[in-house]
Enzyme design. Structure first.
Site, PDB file in Angstrom:
ATOM      1  N   GLY A  48      19.574   7.106  43.260  1.00 39.56           N
ATOM      2  CA  GLY A  48      19.451   7.858  41.996  1.00 39.56           C
ATOM      3  C   GLY A  48      20.770   7.821  41.233  1.00 39.56           C
TER       4      GLY A  48
ATOM      5  N   THR B 104      25.809  11.470  43.742  1.00 44.26           N
ATOM      6  CA  THR B 104      24.424  11.933  43.629  1.00 44.26           C
ATOM      7  C   THR B 104      24.469  13.348  43.078  1.00 44.26           C
ATOM      8  OG1 THR B 104      22.576  12.857  44.907  1.00 44.26           O
ATOM      9  CG2 THR B 104      24.534  12.348  46.152  1.00 44.26           C
TER      10      THR B 104
ATOM     11  N   ASP C  24      24.455  16.479  48.412  1.00 47.22           N
ATOM     12  CA  ASP C  24      23.839  16.659  49.730  1.00 47.22           C
ATOM     13  C   ASP C  24      24.462  15.779  50.809  1.00 47.22           C
ATOM     14  OD1 ASP C  24      22.951  14.237  48.775  1.00 47.22           O
ATOM     15  OD2 ASP C  24      20.886  14.490  49.427  1.00 47.22           O
TER      16      ASP C  24
ATOM     17  N   ARG D  51      16.472  17.227  45.908  1.00 45.54           N
ATOM     18  CA  ARG D  51      15.810  16.701  47.104  1.00 45.54           C
ATOM     19  C   ARG D  51      15.703  17.831  48.130  1.00 45.54           C
ATOM     20  NH1 ARG D  51      14.935  11.201  47.926  1.00 45.54           N
ATOM     21  NH2 ARG D  51      16.445  10.651  46.342  1.00 45.54           N
TER      22      ARG D  51
HETATM   23  O1  F6P Z   1      18.817  12.069  44.680  1.00 48.68           O
HETATM   24  C1  F6P Z   1      18.825  12.369  43.347  1.00 48.68           C
HETATM   25  C2  F6P Z   1      17.454  12.739  42.879  1.00 48.68           C
HETATM   26  O2  F6P Z   1      17.540  12.929  41.484  1.00 48.68           O
HETATM   27  C3  F6P Z   1      16.819  13.936  43.554  1.00 48.68           C
HETATM   28  O3  F6P Z   1      17.345  15.143  43.059  1.00 48.68           O
HETATM   29  C4  F6P Z   1      15.375  13.696  43.274  1.00 48.68           C
HETATM   30  O4  F6P Z   1      14.547  14.296  44.244  1.00 48.68           O
HETATM   31  C5  F6P Z   1      15.254  12.219  43.326  1.00 48.68           C
HETATM   32  O5  F6P Z   1      16.554  11.689  43.104  1.00 48.68           O
HETATM   33  C6  F6P Z   1      14.343  11.598  42.311  1.00 48.68           C
HETATM   34  O6  F6P Z   1      14.323  10.222  42.538  1.00 48.68           O
HETATM   35  P1  F6P Z   1      13.726   9.130  41.563  1.00 48.68           P
HETATM   36  O7  F6P Z   1      14.825   8.672  40.686  1.00 48.68           O
HETATM   37  O8  F6P Z   1      13.287   8.049  42.492  1.00 48.68           O
HETATM   38  O9  F6P Z   1      12.619   9.783  40.796  1.00 48.68           O
END
Ligand code: F6P
Length: 358
Positions: free
Chosen positions: A14, A128, A132, A174
């Site tokens: 992400g 991120t 976490d 997350r």
């Molecule tokens: O890890 C960062 C994050 O934005 C989380 O907070 C979230 O659950 C996830 O990535 C969303 O991922 P994607 O970009 O695959 O929708």
């Protein structure tokens, strides 16, 4: 001293505000040391496919202010396969990439440690919005994301106040509750629900009823997306309905998702990214590998990636068989102490919020 003349830099997982600032710092520091730099587009997928761009000093001009990542990002399951690794190693050989700086979250570090184990020195930089990664007090992007979120919840509060409503806001993170916890505390949420601390639903609803009885008009509740499901559905949505049903307070639901991943990074994220980027190159120049950059007690430091990954799994209750086998008794004790310290810090903040946010 380093035995390479070119390093590759990538962003993966992400995206997070401040990734660009880290790419810039890695590039400029490496160039200053006489090392060539190549940007790997789209995370590990770019390494597999040879999607690369040479980075000069001017290539990273004006990106410190920008959110997103100029190198683009992806999640690349193929990289975790032997075929994927073979392709990545072939690219490194052909393009004479002698070391990698990988910017992202825990998935990114698993990739970096795999590369290091195959002879490509690699350093991870934590970026991120979730914050976490247990080994570091701060990940790049978290500060910006929570500040953006504060603004949004403040907006919701304005309209809640006007209409005497409650708003349950579900936020990203997350399975880590830090985004929700800090945003909840700093927007004066009456109740906060995060996976790290048991959620007393009845008490939370009673608290909402109590504050309304005392005259509070706008009521904010912040839920982490990592909360377990309730009755087969998102707990946040279920809870919003319950509040209205039991207290009679008109209650709206809002999900604040990817929007908090965008925007220009804050001072803190720019500075952390810059310092980590420079130090990551320094470590490679010193011949180090398999390290992840960290912030501990406001100092930039670094940790063994494998230690960081296992520590993380321990803290999240996700240890796998054999995870602890390669660590000494002292290292395992230090991991346990760090998990306990982190949990105690979260509980202390949670309890403080419970007491004063009403
Ligand atoms: O890890 C960062 C994050 O934005 C989380 O907070 C979230 O659950 C996830 O990535 C969303 O991922 P994607 O970009 O695959 O929708």
């Amino acid at each position: 001293m380093a035995k390479f003349k070119k390093i590759g830099v990538l962003t993966s997982g992400g995206d997070a505000p401040g990734m660009n600032a880290a790419v810039r710092a890695v590039t400029r520091k490496a160039l200053a040391e006489g090392i060539e730099v190549v940007g790997i587009n789209g995370g590990y997928a770019g390494l597999l496919n040879g999607d690369l761009i040479p980075l000069e000093s001017h290539s990273v001009s004006n990106i410190i202010t920008h959110g997103g990542t100029m190198l683009y990002s992806s999640r690349c399951p193929e990289f975790a396969t032997p075929e994927g690794m073979a392709k990545a190693l072939a690219t490194c050989k052909e393009q004479e990439i002698g070391a990698i700086v990988a910017i992202g979250g825990d998935g990114t570090f698993r990739g970096a440690t795999d590369l290091a184990n195959h002879g490509i020195p690699s350093i991870g930089i934590p970026a991120t919005i979730d914050n976490d990664i247990t080994a570091t007090d701060l990940t790049i992007g978290y500060d910006t994301a929570v500040n953006t979120l504060l603004g949004m919840i403040d907006y919701l509060r304005d309209t809640c106040e006007s209409h005497a409503r409650c708003n349950v806001v579900e936020v990203m993170g997350r399975d880590c509750g830090l985004v929700a916890l800090y945003a909840g505390i700093c927007t004066g949420a009456v109740s906060i629900a995060i996976p790290e601390v048991g959620f007393d639903e009845e008490a939370a609803i009673q608290k909402i009823a109590n504050v309304r009885d005392k005259g509070k008009r706008g009521i904010i509740v912040v839920f982490s997306e990592g909360m377990p499901q309730k009755n087969g559905r998102k707990y946040s949505e279920y809870f919003a309905e319950k509040v209205q049903e039991i207290t009679g307070v008109e209650t709206k639901f809002a999900r604040v998702g990817h929007i908090i991943r965008g925007g220009g990074p804050t001072l803190r994220d720019r500075m952390t990214a810059t310092q980590m980027g420079v130090e990551a190159v320094n470590l490679l120049l010193q011949g180090k590998s398999n390290r992840v950059m960290c912030v501990l007690e406001n100092k930039i430091t670094n940790e063994d990636i494998n230690y960081a990954l296992v520590l993380d799994r321990m803290c999240k209750g996700k240890l796998k068989d054999g995870d602890l086998d390669r660590f000494s008794a002292d290292e395992i004790a230090s991991m346990r102490a760090r998990c306990a310290y982190r949990q105690a810090k979260i509980e202390k903040l949670y309890n403080m919020a419970y007491e004063i946010c009403n």
